[in-house]
Write an enzyme that holds these catalytic residues in place. Structure first.
Site, PDB file in Angstrom:
ATOM      1  N   ASP A  77       0.834  -1.203   0.000  1.00 31.39           N
ATOM      2  CA  ASP A  77       0.000   0.000   0.000  1.00 31.39           C
ATOM      3  C   ASP A  77       0.875   1.263   0.000  1.00 31.39           C
ATOM      4  OD1 ASP A  77      -2.198  -1.633   0.138  1.00 31.39           O
ATOM      5  OD2 ASP A  77      -2.431  -1.426   2.318  1.00 31.39           O
TER       6      ASP A  77
HETATM    7  N1  URA Z   1      -1.401  -5.813   3.948  1.00 28.66           N
HETATM    8  C1  URA Z   1      -1.873  -4.557   3.935  1.00 28.66           C
HETATM    9  O1  URA Z   1      -2.911  -4.261   4.510  1.00 28.66           O
HETATM   10  N2  URA Z   1      -1.150  -3.620   3.279  1.00 28.66           N
HETATM   11  C2  URA Z   1       0.017  -3.887   2.649  1.00 28.66           C
HETATM   12  O2  URA Z   1       0.634  -2.992   2.068  1.00 28.66           O
HETATM   13  C3  URA Z   1       0.482  -5.207   2.680  1.00 28.66           C
HETATM   14  C4  URA Z   1      -0.238  -6.153   3.332  1.00 28.66           C
END
Ligand code: URA
Length: 230
Positions: A102
């Site tokens: 993310d």
């Molecule tokens: N899980 C999440 O919620 N975000 C990420 O970036 C990776 C795994």
């Protein structure tokens, strides 16, 4: 593609010639003689006949990046910098991300032009653990570990997550190991307890560990040994 198909697709050989060439071990793939008609020829394979190049094979490329916060795990984005902007490499259009993170998640990001390799890394059925360091807004309760280990139902995908391992490090921090990489998976797992993830950092994907020498935003090619581990 199978080696016999690759060879018969070339205008210069018919199927009978292909059978003979293979039987006479006149075809070399990546420097070694190959007689097996099923041998897998990839875009990266160098294929030769009697020392003459039939396909040069393009270089397979693998990079480890320490993703900083505030960039998108995508190859193109109209608004924000992307992780590919951090790479000073040619032909970036050939590259893809093996397991996105993310916008504000940091840590280990693997980037390659080898689709088979990245699938092995990310497919849930290869069961390679992805390990995250997590900080949360609320305290992590004593029931979290058992719930994560039993799996959580994700209605949107209509699936139950595979057993995940939670190691609580302090009241509001933990290390979580998950097998698959569903959309916002870690945040949704903690969200089940109405507990917001305030920091998320990927430390490891299977055997590949984020190199401590890499500052956020820095990257390096993987070593041959690292590539072979997947
Ligand atoms: N899980 C999440 O919620 N975000 C990420 O970036 C990776 C795994």
């Amino acid at each position: 593609m199978r080696l016999d198909r690759f060879l018969s697709n070339l205008p210069r050989f018919n199927r009978q010639q292909v059978r003979l060439l293979l039987a006479e071990r006149r075809i070399h793939v990546d420097g070694l003689p190959v007689a097996d008609s099923h041998h897998d020829v990839r875009e990266f394979s160098r294929v030769e006949c009697d020392g003459q190049t039939l396909q040069a094979g393009k270089p397979a490329r693998y990079f480890m990046l320490h993703k900083p916060p505030g960039c998108v795990s995508a190859t193109l984005d109209a608004q924000h910098p992307t992780v590919l902007d951090l790479l000073d490499e040619p032909d970036k259009g050939d590259l893809h991300i093996a397991g996105r993170l993310d916008f504000n998640t940091t840590g280990l990001l693997l980037i390659t032009n080898d689709g088979q390799w990245s699938r092995r890394l990310t497919q849930p059925r290869t069961k390679l653990p992805k390990v995250y360091y997590v900080e949360t807004e609320q305290e992590i309760g004593p029931d979290y570990a058992a719930t994560f280990s039993a799996g959580l139902y994700f209605a949107f995908e209509d699936l139950t997550t595979q057993p995940a391992d939670l190691q609580v490090l302090s009241p509001k921090s933990a290390r979580l190991s998950i097998i698959e990489g569903r959309y916002h998976q870690v945040k949704r797992m903690f969200g089940h307890f109405d507990n917001k993830v305030t920091r998320l950092h990927r430390e490891r994907m299977g055997p590949l560990v984020l190199d401590e020498q890499l500052a956020p935003g820095q990257y390096r090619p993987l070593t041959d040994a690292e590539i072979q581990q997947i």
